[in-house]
Design a protein around this motif. Structure first.
Motif, PDB file in Angstrom:
ATOM      1  N   SER A  94       0.828  -1.206   0.000  1.00  0.00           N
ATOM      2  CA  SER A  94       0.000   0.000   0.000  1.00  0.00           C
ATOM      3  C   SER A  94       0.860   1.253   0.000  1.00  0.00           C
ATOM      4  O   SER A  94       0.566   2.225  -0.715  1.00  0.00           O
ATOM      5  CB  SER A  94      -0.926  -0.007   1.227  1.00  0.00           C
ATOM      6  OG  SER A  94      -1.917  -1.004   1.113  1.00  0.00           O
ATOM      7  N   THR A  98       0.796   3.841  -3.096  1.00  0.00           N
ATOM      8  CA  THR A  98       0.361   5.196  -2.752  1.00  0.00           C
ATOM      9  C   THR A  98       1.421   6.225  -3.117  1.00  0.00           C
ATOM     10  O   THR A  98       1.112   7.280  -3.685  1.00  0.00           O
ATOM     11  CB  THR A  98       0.029   5.285  -1.250  1.00  0.00           C
ATOM     12  OG1 THR A  98      -1.016   4.350  -0.939  1.00  0.00           O
ATOM     13  CG2 THR A  98      -0.423   6.682  -0.876  1.00  0.00           C
ATOM     14  N   TRP A 226      -4.742   4.870  -1.018  1.00  0.00           N
ATOM     15  CA  TRP A 226      -4.559   4.062   0.186  1.00  0.00           C
ATOM     16  C   TRP A 226      -5.842   3.300   0.535  1.00  0.00           C
ATOM     17  O   TRP A 226      -5.781   2.146   0.968  1.00  0.00           O
ATOM     18  CB  TRP A 226      -4.142   4.958   1.345  1.00  0.00           C
ATOM     19  CG  TRP A 226      -3.871   4.217   2.617  1.00  0.00           C
ATOM     20  CD1 TRP A 226      -4.746   3.966   3.642  1.00  0.00           C
ATOM     21  CD2 TRP A 226      -2.635   3.622   3.011  1.00  0.00           C
ATOM     22  NE1 TRP A 226      -4.132   3.263   4.637  1.00  0.00           N
ATOM     23  CE2 TRP A 226      -2.828   3.035   4.279  1.00  0.00           C
ATOM     24  CE3 TRP A 226      -1.372   3.525   2.416  1.00  0.00           C
ATOM     25  CZ2 TRP A 226      -1.818   2.365   4.955  1.00  0.00           C
ATOM     26  CZ3 TRP A 226      -0.359   2.859   3.097  1.00  0.00           C
ATOM     27  CH2 TRP A 226      -0.583   2.286   4.347  1.00  0.00           C
ATOM     28  N   ASN A 227      -6.988   3.925   0.338  1.00  0.00           N
ATOM     29  CA  ASN A 227      -8.267   3.298   0.696  1.00  0.00           C
ATOM     30  C   ASN A 227      -8.904   2.524  -0.451  1.00  0.00           C
ATOM     31  O   ASN A 227      -9.991   1.960  -0.274  1.00  0.00           O
ATOM     32  CB  ASN A 227      -9.260   4.368   1.177  1.00  0.00           C
ATOM     33  CG  ASN A 227      -8.838   4.982   2.498  1.00  0.00           C
ATOM     34  OD1 ASN A 227      -8.226   4.317   3.333  1.00  0.00           O
ATOM     35  ND2 ASN A 227      -9.169   6.247   2.685  1.00  0.00           N
ATOM     36  N   ASP A 228      -8.263   2.505  -1.614  1.00  0.00           N
ATOM     37  CA  ASP A 228      -8.857   1.835  -2.767  1.00  0.00           C
ATOM     38  C   ASP A 228      -8.995   0.335  -2.500  1.00  0.00           C
ATOM     39  O   ASP A 228      -8.033  -0.339  -2.096  1.00  0.00           O
ATOM     40  CB  ASP A 228      -7.988   2.059  -4.006  1.00  0.00           C
ATOM     41  CG  ASP A 228      -8.638   1.530  -5.272  1.00  0.00           C
ATOM     42  OD1 ASP A 228      -9.870   1.359  -5.265  1.00  0.00           O
ATOM     43  OD2 ASP A 228      -7.908   1.294  -6.256  1.00  0.00           O
ATOM     44  N   PHE A 229     -10.190  -0.174  -2.738  1.00  0.00           N
ATOM     45  CA  PHE A 229     -10.461  -1.603  -2.531  1.00  0.00           C
ATOM     46  C   PHE A 229     -10.776  -2.326  -3.842  1.00  0.00           C
ATOM     47  O   PHE A 229     -10.252  -3.404  -4.105  1.00  0.00           O
ATOM     48  CB  PHE A 229     -11.633  -1.775  -1.557  1.00  0.00           C
ATOM     49  CG  PHE A 229     -12.020  -3.206  -1.311  1.00  0.00           C
ATOM     50  CD1 PHE A 229     -11.286  -3.997  -0.435  1.00  0.00           C
ATOM     51  CD2 PHE A 229     -13.103  -3.769  -1.967  1.00  0.00           C
ATOM     52  CE1 PHE A 229     -11.627  -5.322  -0.209  1.00  0.00           C
ATOM     53  CE2 PHE A 229     -13.463  -5.088  -1.751  1.00  0.00           C
ATOM     54  CZ  PHE A 229     -12.716  -5.873  -0.866  1.00  0.00           C
ATOM     55  N   THR A 243      -2.899  -5.327  -1.213  1.00  0.00           N
ATOM     56  CA  THR A 243      -2.751  -4.130  -0.391  1.00  0.00           C
ATOM     57  C   THR A 243      -3.416  -4.338   0.965  1.00  0.00           C
ATOM     58  O   THR A 243      -4.048  -5.367   1.228  1.00  0.00           O
ATOM     59  CB  THR A 243      -3.383  -2.925  -1.097  1.00  0.00           C
ATOM     60  OG1 THR A 243      -4.791  -3.176  -1.287  1.00  0.00           O
ATOM     61  CG2 THR A 243      -2.732  -2.683  -2.447  1.00  0.00           C
ATOM     62  N   GLN A 245      -5.999  -2.955   2.281  1.00  0.00           N
ATOM     63  CA  GLN A 245      -7.460  -3.046   2.286  1.00  0.00           C
ATOM     64  C   GLN A 245      -7.922  -4.465   1.994  1.00  0.00           C
ATOM     65  O   GLN A 245      -8.919  -4.927   2.566  1.00  0.00           O
ATOM     66  CB  GLN A 245      -8.049  -2.067   1.268  1.00  0.00           C
ATOM     67  CG  GLN A 245      -7.623  -0.617   1.477  1.00  0.00           C
ATOM     68  CD  GLN A 245      -7.938  -0.121   2.873  1.00  0.00           C
ATOM     69  OE1 GLN A 245      -8.918  -0.530   3.479  1.00  0.00           O
ATOM     70  NE2 GLN A 245      -7.120   0.778   3.387  1.00  0.00           N
ATOM     71  N   LEU A 248      -7.319  -6.594   5.207  1.00  0.00           N
ATOM     72  CA  LEU A 248      -8.349  -6.509   6.247  1.00  0.00           C
ATOM     73  C   LEU A 248      -9.468  -7.506   5.987  1.00  0.00           C
ATOM     74  O   LEU A 248     -10.085  -8.026   6.923  1.00  0.00           O
ATOM     75  CB  LEU A 248      -8.920  -5.092   6.301  1.00  0.00           C
ATOM     76  CG  LEU A 248      -7.962  -3.986   6.751  1.00  0.00           C
ATOM     77  CD1 LEU A 248      -8.651  -2.633   6.666  1.00  0.00           C
ATOM     78  CD2 LEU A 248      -7.479  -4.241   8.162  1.00  0.00           C
ATOM     79  N   ARG A 249      -9.724  -7.778   4.725  1.00  0.00           N
ATOM     80  CA  ARG A 249     -10.798  -8.714   4.360  1.00  0.00           C
ATOM     81  C   ARG A 249     -10.459 -10.141   4.781  1.00  0.00           C
ATOM     82  O   ARG A 249     -11.359 -10.975   4.932  1.00  0.00           O
ATOM     83  CB  ARG A 249     -11.024  -8.632   2.854  1.00  0.00           C
ATOM     84  CG  ARG A 249     -12.231  -9.375   2.326  1.00  0.00           C
ATOM     85  CD  ARG A 249     -12.482  -8.967   0.892  1.00  0.00           C
ATOM     86  NE  ARG A 249     -13.538  -9.762   0.268  1.00  0.00           N
ATOM     87  CZ  ARG A 249     -13.310 -10.831  -0.479  1.00  0.00           C
ATOM     88  NH1 ARG A 249     -12.060 -11.211  -0.725  1.00  0.00           N
ATOM     89  NH2 ARG A 249     -14.305 -11.513  -1.010  1.00  0.00           N
ATOM     90  N   SER A 266      -7.356  -1.868  11.322  1.00  0.00           N
ATOM     91  CA  SER A 266      -7.880  -0.634  10.725  1.00  0.00           C
ATOM     92  C   SER A 266      -7.238   0.591  11.351  1.00  0.00           C
ATOM     93  O   SER A 266      -6.895   1.550  10.649  1.00  0.00           O
ATOM     94  CB  SER A 266      -9.399  -0.578  10.892  1.00  0.00           C
ATOM     95  OG  SER A 266     -10.029  -1.657  10.226  1.00  0.00           O
ATOM     96  N   SER A 269      -3.823   0.982  10.006  1.00  0.00           N
ATOM     97  CA  SER A 269      -3.839   1.461   8.626  1.00  0.00           C
ATOM     98  C   SER A 269      -4.146   2.944   8.520  1.00  0.00           C
ATOM     99  O   SER A 269      -3.855   3.564   7.488  1.00  0.00           O
ATOM    100  CB  SER A 269      -4.871   0.663   7.820  1.00  0.00           C
ATOM    101  OG  SER A 269      -6.193   0.969   8.233  1.00  0.00           O
TER     102      SER A 269
END
Length: 295
Positions: A94, A98, A226-229, A243, A245, A248-249, A266, A269
């Motif tokens: 990430s 980024t 950074w927050n792109d999923f 990355t 995100q 986290l999944r 989270s 991050s």
């Protein structure tokens, strides 16, 4: 008693109306600060809950009433997130994406914005409007053709796919162009008379004067990447390339989820984004206030 002892200055005279006006101002300021503090607490409340949940056992996360201060804080959760999944690899990926994409977006947007704001060429206004109109096109419309193109180029499951797709941003061009327009043309004409080329004007005049706008675009771009999923989900399949995100999944299984670990990961991050915002906060506030002065 002399006349000197009887002399008073206007500052020493406090009339009832002046005292009443001072009290009104003091009351208004107190209420304003109280309201701002209340709004700040409301905005921070989700983060406080996340921090509290990250220190609990999974079975206690959604217990009601909320236990804001856990009796037995599980600090080990912050150690577990680095061992349960390859979190350090996701964190590095990430940061890499980024940094590269944000740099490219700022570079390409500033080049294009300078051309649209300060150079004269045929079809400039039409090209600018057409470029900006692309903002209104939803990503879902061209998502599949975009994927087919990247697949034909052989860039699926490669960081280069995301870098190429996100290296340009119409929003960044619009944001910087609005700021560049506010720079006086007389300053650039004087530089041209002194023999400075357009590239010299761009690097030595426009960029130093545009720190607020550049900082604003840097924050917007970095937070988005950074927050792109969806982008990493579509193009990155290997665990070594995913990355944070997507990482986290991995705490979510088919029939359960480790919510305490999700909250801990989270919060970790969020740290780079918070550091970036604090570093550019002064320029960011100034950039929001100055961009868009001229159309």
């Amino acid at each position: 008693m002399t006349s000197r002892t009887l002399r008073t200055t206007p500052a020493q005279i406090v009339t009832p109306s002046a005292r009443s006006a001072w009290l009104r101002r003091a009351l208004r300021s107190t209420l304003t600060y109280a309201l701002l503090i209340a709004l700040a607490v409301i905005m921070l409340l989700p983060f406080i809950w996340m921090f509290s949940a990250s220190l609990k056992l999974d079975k206690d996360v959604f217990r009601f009433p909320i236990e804001w201060i856990p009796q037995n804080p599980q600090w080990s959760n912050y150690r577990t997130i680095w061992t349960r999944i390859p979190f350090l690899t996701f964190f590095y990926n990430s940061l890499k994406l980024t940094a590269i994409i944000t740099f490219l977006q700022v570079a390409t947007s500033s080049f294009a914005a300078y051309a649209f704001a300060k150079l004269e060429f045929k079809g400039k206004n039409f090209l600018f409007l057409a470029y900006i109109a692309s903002i209104a096109v939803p990503w879902q419309v061209y998502m599949i053709p975009q994927f087919i193109l990247i697949r034909e180029l052989g860039l699926v499951d490669n960081h280069m796919s995301l870098i190429l797709l996100q290296a340009f941003t119409a929003f960044g061009v619009f944001l910087l162009r609005q700021f560049f327009v506010s720079v006086p043309n007389e300053l650039l004409d004087a530089a041209r008379i002194d023999g400075l080329s357009e590239y010299g004007i761009y690097f030595r005049i426009m960029l130093p004067l545009s720190k607020p706008a550049l900082a604003t675009l840097t924050i917007f771009s970095a937070v988005f990447v950074w927050n792109d999923f969806m982008g990493p989900l579509i193009y990155l399949h290997s665990d070594s390339l995913k990355t944070i995100q997507l990482g986290l999944r991995m705490f979510i299984q088919q029939y359960s989820a480790d919510y305490s670990l999700i909250m801990a990961a989270s919060l970790v991050s969020v740290i780079p984004v918070a550091i970036l915002f604090l570093a550019f906060q002064r320029y960011f506030v100034e950039g929001i206030g100055t961009t868009g002065i001229k159309g």
